[in-house]
Design an enzyme around this catalytic site. Structure first.
Site, PDB file in Angstrom:
ATOM      1  N   ASN A  22       0.812  -1.231   0.000  1.00  0.00           N
ATOM      2  CA  ASN A  22       0.000   0.000   0.000  1.00  0.00           C
ATOM      3  C   ASN A  22       0.836   1.268   0.000  1.00  0.00           C
ATOM      4  O   ASN A  22       0.302   2.367   0.085  1.00  0.00           O
ATOM      5  CB  ASN A  22      -0.968  -0.002   1.190  1.00  0.00           C
ATOM      6  CG  ASN A  22      -0.245   0.149   2.531  1.00  0.00           C
ATOM      7  OD1 ASN A  22       0.977   0.035   2.608  1.00  0.00           O
ATOM      8  ND2 ASN A  22      -0.992   0.393   3.586  1.00  0.00           N
TER       9      ASN A  22
ATOM     10  N   LYS B  49       3.725   4.125  -1.457  1.00  0.00           N
ATOM     11  CA  LYS B  49       4.051   4.838  -2.691  1.00  0.00           C
ATOM     12  C   LYS B  49       5.359   4.305  -3.273  1.00  0.00           C
ATOM     13  O   LYS B  49       6.260   3.939  -2.539  1.00  0.00           O
ATOM     14  CB  LYS B  49       4.188   6.331  -2.358  1.00  0.00           C
ATOM     15  CG  LYS B  49       4.656   7.208  -3.494  1.00  0.00           C
ATOM     16  CD  LYS B  49       4.691   8.655  -3.059  1.00  0.00           C
ATOM     17  CE  LYS B  49       5.485   9.533  -3.997  1.00  0.00           C
ATOM     18  NZ  LYS B  49       5.370   9.216  -5.391  1.00  0.00           N
TER      19      LYS B  49
ATOM     20  N   LYS C 234       5.702   2.021  -6.244  1.00  0.00           N
ATOM     21  CA  LYS C 234       5.730   0.786  -7.034  1.00  0.00           C
ATOM     22  C   LYS C 234       5.961   1.081  -8.520  1.00  0.00           C
ATOM     23  O   LYS C 234       6.851   0.502  -9.153  1.00  0.00           O
ATOM     24  CB  LYS C 234       4.414   0.012  -6.826  1.00  0.00           C
ATOM     25  CG  LYS C 234       4.196  -0.414  -5.374  1.00  0.00           C
ATOM     26  CD  LYS C 234       2.869  -1.095  -5.159  1.00  0.00           C
ATOM     27  CE  LYS C 234       1.667  -0.171  -5.229  1.00  0.00           C
ATOM     28  NZ  LYS C 234       1.614   0.829  -4.149  1.00  0.00           N
ATOM     29  N   THR C 235       5.148   1.975  -9.076  1.00  0.00           N
ATOM     30  CA  THR C 235       5.306   2.334 -10.482  1.00  0.00           C
ATOM     31  C   THR C 235       6.632   3.057 -10.706  1.00  0.00           C
ATOM     32  O   THR C 235       7.318   2.831 -11.705  1.00  0.00           O
ATOM     33  CB  THR C 235       4.121   3.204 -10.937  1.00  0.00           C
ATOM     34  OG1 THR C 235       2.921   2.424 -10.853  1.00  0.00           O
ATOM     35  CG2 THR C 235       4.293   3.699 -12.360  1.00  0.00           C
ATOM     36  N   THR C 236       7.004   3.915  -9.769  1.00  0.00           N
ATOM     37  CA  THR C 236       8.278   4.637  -9.869  1.00  0.00           C
ATOM     38  C   THR C 236       9.442   3.661  -9.926  1.00  0.00           C
ATOM     39  O   THR C 236      10.376   3.826 -10.724  1.00  0.00           O
ATOM     40  CB  THR C 236       8.438   5.603  -8.684  1.00  0.00           C
ATOM     41  OG1 THR C 236       7.301   6.464  -8.628  1.00  0.00           O
ATOM     42  CG2 THR C 236       9.700   6.430  -8.808  1.00  0.00           C
TER      43      THR C 236
ATOM     44  N   ARG D  80      16.882   1.779 -16.606  1.00  0.00           N
ATOM     45  CA  ARG D  80      18.119   0.985 -16.542  1.00  0.00           C
ATOM     46  C   ARG D  80      18.249   0.104 -17.785  1.00  0.00           C
ATOM     47  O   ARG D  80      19.307   0.062 -18.428  1.00  0.00           O
ATOM     48  CB  ARG D  80      18.110   0.127 -15.276  1.00  0.00           C
ATOM     49  CG  ARG D  80      19.287  -0.822 -15.152  1.00  0.00           C
ATOM     50  CD  ARG D  80      19.233  -1.565 -13.840  1.00  0.00           C
ATOM     51  NE  ARG D  80      19.534  -0.669 -12.741  1.00  0.00           N
ATOM     52  CZ  ARG D  80      19.289  -0.954 -11.466  1.00  0.00           C
ATOM     53  NH1 ARG D  80      18.721  -2.087 -11.122  1.00  0.00           N
ATOM     54  NH2 ARG D  80      19.604  -0.080 -10.527  1.00  0.00           N
TER      55      ARG D  80
ATOM     56  N   PHE E 275      -8.848   6.150 -14.528  1.00  0.00           N
ATOM     57  CA  PHE E 275      -9.102   5.390 -13.305  1.00  0.00           C
ATOM     58  C   PHE E 275     -10.468   4.720 -13.361  1.00  0.00           C
ATOM     59  O   PHE E 275     -11.466   5.344 -13.714  1.00  0.00           O
ATOM     60  CB  PHE E 275      -9.025   6.306 -12.076  1.00  0.00           C
ATOM     61  CG  PHE E 275      -7.634   6.771 -11.773  1.00  0.00           C
ATOM     62  CD1 PHE E 275      -6.694   5.904 -11.245  1.00  0.00           C
ATOM     63  CD2 PHE E 275      -7.260   8.084 -12.027  1.00  0.00           C
ATOM     64  CE1 PHE E 275      -5.409   6.329 -10.967  1.00  0.00           C
ATOM     65  CE2 PHE E 275      -5.976   8.516 -11.753  1.00  0.00           C
ATOM     66  CZ  PHE E 275      -5.047   7.639 -11.225  1.00  0.00           C
TER      67      PHE E 275
ATOM     68  N   TRP F  53     -12.387   3.959 -10.996  1.00  0.00           N
ATOM     69  CA  TRP F  53     -13.370   4.571 -10.085  1.00  0.00           C
ATOM     70  C   TRP F  53     -13.929   5.877 -10.649  1.00  0.00           C
ATOM     71  O   TRP F  53     -14.917   6.391 -10.155  1.00  0.00           O
ATOM     72  CB  TRP F  53     -12.781   4.795  -8.698  1.00  0.00           C
ATOM     73  CG  TRP F  53     -11.471   5.534  -8.664  1.00  0.00           C
ATOM     74  CD1 TRP F  53     -11.278   6.866  -8.596  1.00  0.00           C
ATOM     75  CD2 TRP F  53     -10.173   4.941  -8.687  1.00  0.00           C
ATOM     76  NE1 TRP F  53      -9.928   7.156  -8.582  1.00  0.00           N
ATOM     77  CE2 TRP F  53      -9.231   5.996  -8.633  1.00  0.00           C
ATOM     78  CE3 TRP F  53      -9.704   3.611  -8.742  1.00  0.00           C
ATOM     79  CZ2 TRP F  53      -7.860   5.760  -8.638  1.00  0.00           C
ATOM     80  CZ3 TRP F  53      -8.349   3.401  -8.740  1.00  0.00           C
ATOM     81  CH2 TRP F  53      -7.440   4.469  -8.690  1.00  0.00           C
TER      82      TRP F  53
ATOM     83  N   GLU G 269       0.078  -1.758 -12.658  1.00  0.00           N
ATOM     84  CA  GLU G 269      -1.253  -1.748 -12.034  1.00  0.00           C
ATOM     85  C   GLU G 269      -2.157  -2.876 -12.525  1.00  0.00           C
ATOM     86  O   GLU G 269      -3.377  -2.796 -12.405  1.00  0.00           O
ATOM     87  CB  GLU G 269      -1.959  -0.388 -12.245  1.00  0.00           C
ATOM     88  CG  GLU G 269      -1.125   0.823 -11.882  1.00  0.00           C
ATOM     89  CD  GLU G 269      -1.006   1.073 -10.378  1.00  0.00           C
ATOM     90  OE1 GLU G 269      -1.445   0.225  -9.584  1.00  0.00           O
ATOM     91  OE2 GLU G 269      -0.476   2.135 -10.010  1.00  0.00           O
TER      92      GLU G 269
END
Length: 199
Positions: free
Chosen positions: A39, A41, A43-45, A53, A94, A96, A131
Site C-alpha cells: 500500500n 508509494k 511501485k510504479t516509480t 536501466r 481510473f 473509479w 497496475e
C-alpha cells in the site's frame, strides 16, 4: 589500529565472505518475474527506474499501463522518444472515475492483447504490467490467462508486475517480491500530488 577499527575490519571481512559466497552460488541466468506490491508509494516509480536501466543498456522494453495511463507521467514523457520503448495505455483512466464495468473490461482486454504480444516477443527484454493487480481484483482479467502468458514468455525476458494486493498466485510464482509499506503519505494529510515528484 584501535579496537573499534579492528572490530570494524573483522565485521567487514565477515560480510565480504558472506556476499562472495552468495555471488558464487548465483549461477543461473534467465529473465525474472518481479512483483512490486503493497500500500506504499513507489511501485510504479520503481518499475520506471528499471525501465530506464534497461533502456540505458539498449534493450527493448514494453510498458503496459492499466490504470494511470491517462495521467501525466514524467518518466514516460522523458523516455517516450527512445526507439527501444513501447508503451500501451488502457485508455479509460481510473476505473473509479469511469464506473462502467463493461467499458473498463473492454479497454482492459484491448490493452492486454498488447501485453500478450510483448510477452511473446523474444526481442523484448523487459515487460512492465503496471497496475495489473487491479485488473485481476476487479475481474477484468482472469489469473489463469495472466499466469499462462507470463509462464510462456521467452526465457530471457523479465516481467515486472505492479499494484496493490498482488494476487497470491503471482507472488507465489515470482522470483522477487517487494512490498512497499506506507508509513505516512502526504496526500492523506491534504497535500496535493506534486508534478515531477508524484507523477
Amino acid at each position: 589500529m584501535s579496537d573499534r577499527d579492528t572490530r570494524h575490519k573483522q565485521s567487514m571481512q565477515k560480510l565480504k565472505s558472506h556476499v562472495d559466497k552468495k555471488v558464487a552460488a548465483a549461477t543461473e541466468q534467465r529473465g525474472l518475474l518481479l512483483v512490486f506490491t503493497g500500500n506504499g508509494k513507489g511501485k510504479t516509480t520503481a518499475a520506471w527506474g528499471t525501465v530506464t536501466r534497461a533502456l540505458g543498456y539498449g534493450y527493448r522494453v514494453g510498458v503496459v499501463q492499466f490504470i494511470k495511463g491517462m495521467w501525466e507521467c514524467g518518466e514516460r514523457e522523458r523516455l517516450a522518444e527512445d526507439p527501444n520503448l513501447e508503451v500501451a495505455i488502457m485508455a479509460t483512466g481510473f476505473t473509479w472515475e469511469t464506473q462502467n464495468r463493461e467499458a473498463d473490461t473492454r479497454a482492459c482486454q484491448a490493452v492486454w492483447a498488447e501485453a500478450e504480444r510483448m510477452l511473446a516477443d523474444p526481442e523484448v527484454y523487459l515487460v512492465v504490467l503496471d497496475e495489473i493487480t487491479y485488473m485481476l481484483k476487479f475481474g477484468y482479467l482472469d489469473i489463469a490467462t495472466v499466469k499462462r502468458a507470463i509462464e510462456q514468455r521467452p526465457r530471457e525476458q523479465t516481467v515486472i508486475v505492479t499494484g496493490r494486493n498482488a494476487h497470491r498466485e503471482l507472488t507465489a510464482m515470482a522470483d522477487t517480491v517487494t512490498e512497499m509499506q506506507e508509513v505516512r503519505h502526504a496526500f492523506n494529510e491534504g497535500v496535493q500530488a506534486r508534478r515531477g515528484i508524484d507523477y
